[in-house]
Design an enzyme around this catalytic site. Sequence first.
Site, PDB file in Angstrom:
ATOM      1  CG  HIS A  56      40.506  45.767  34.030  1.00 49.06           C
ATOM      2  ND1 HIS A  56      39.262  45.890  34.583  1.00 49.06           N
ATOM      3  CD2 HIS A  56      41.271  45.158  34.980  1.00 49.06           C
ATOM      4  CE1 HIS A  56      39.254  45.383  35.804  1.00 49.06           C
ATOM      5  NE2 HIS A  56      40.466  44.930  36.066  1.00 49.06           N
ATOM      6  CD  GLU A  58      37.055  47.611  29.943  1.00 47.28           C
ATOM      7  OE1 GLU A  58      35.879  47.369  30.270  1.00 47.28           O
ATOM      8  OE2 GLU A  58      38.029  46.938  30.365  1.00 47.28           O
ATOM      9  CB  CYS A  86      35.074  47.081  36.448  1.00 47.68           C
ATOM     10  SG  CYS A  86      36.698  47.834  36.178  1.00 47.68           S
ATOM     11  CB  CYS A  89      37.094  50.000  32.829  1.00 50.70           C
ATOM     12  SG  CYS A  89      38.478  48.840  33.031  1.00 50.70           S
TER      13      CYS A  89
END
Length: 159
Positions: A56, A58, A86, A89
């Site tokens: 992701h 992040e 999410c 993260c």
Amino acid sequence: MKYEDYEDYMRQALELAREASQDGEVPVGCVIADENGTVIGRGRNMRERKRSALSHAETEAIESACRTLGDWRLDGCTLFVTLEPCPMCAGAIINSRISTLVYGARESVSGSCVSVINLFAEGYPSSPAVYSGVLADESAELLSGFFEGVRAGRDWKKR
């Protein structure tokens, strides 16, 4: 770092999100700045390219910032991301001890700052200050345009 500067950093995150979209990835971008305002980490979604659920924006930016600093602790740093994090993260933000989180659009499916759950309110020893809605319209438009293309049948899994 001053709140007035948040839009400048979010624009950098939006540029990374656009790059992700052009590469066939869900358009999410992230930058991390240290307490002096220097960008020390950048990331964008790379799940398709790396074939990894962990890639992701992040987590990519956190990994980049840790390499830059030579430390896993990101105390005093601010993470700017175009979409509400999410659970994975949010956990990475907590574990890396990031001091401030700034995000754009809300994520109604898996958002873990307010939309589905607020993991930062769960009593962990380290939780960031959270600011939401910074350039939220631009972030949401980028995402909705991407998914309109997906629904129209454009191949978004360019590898």
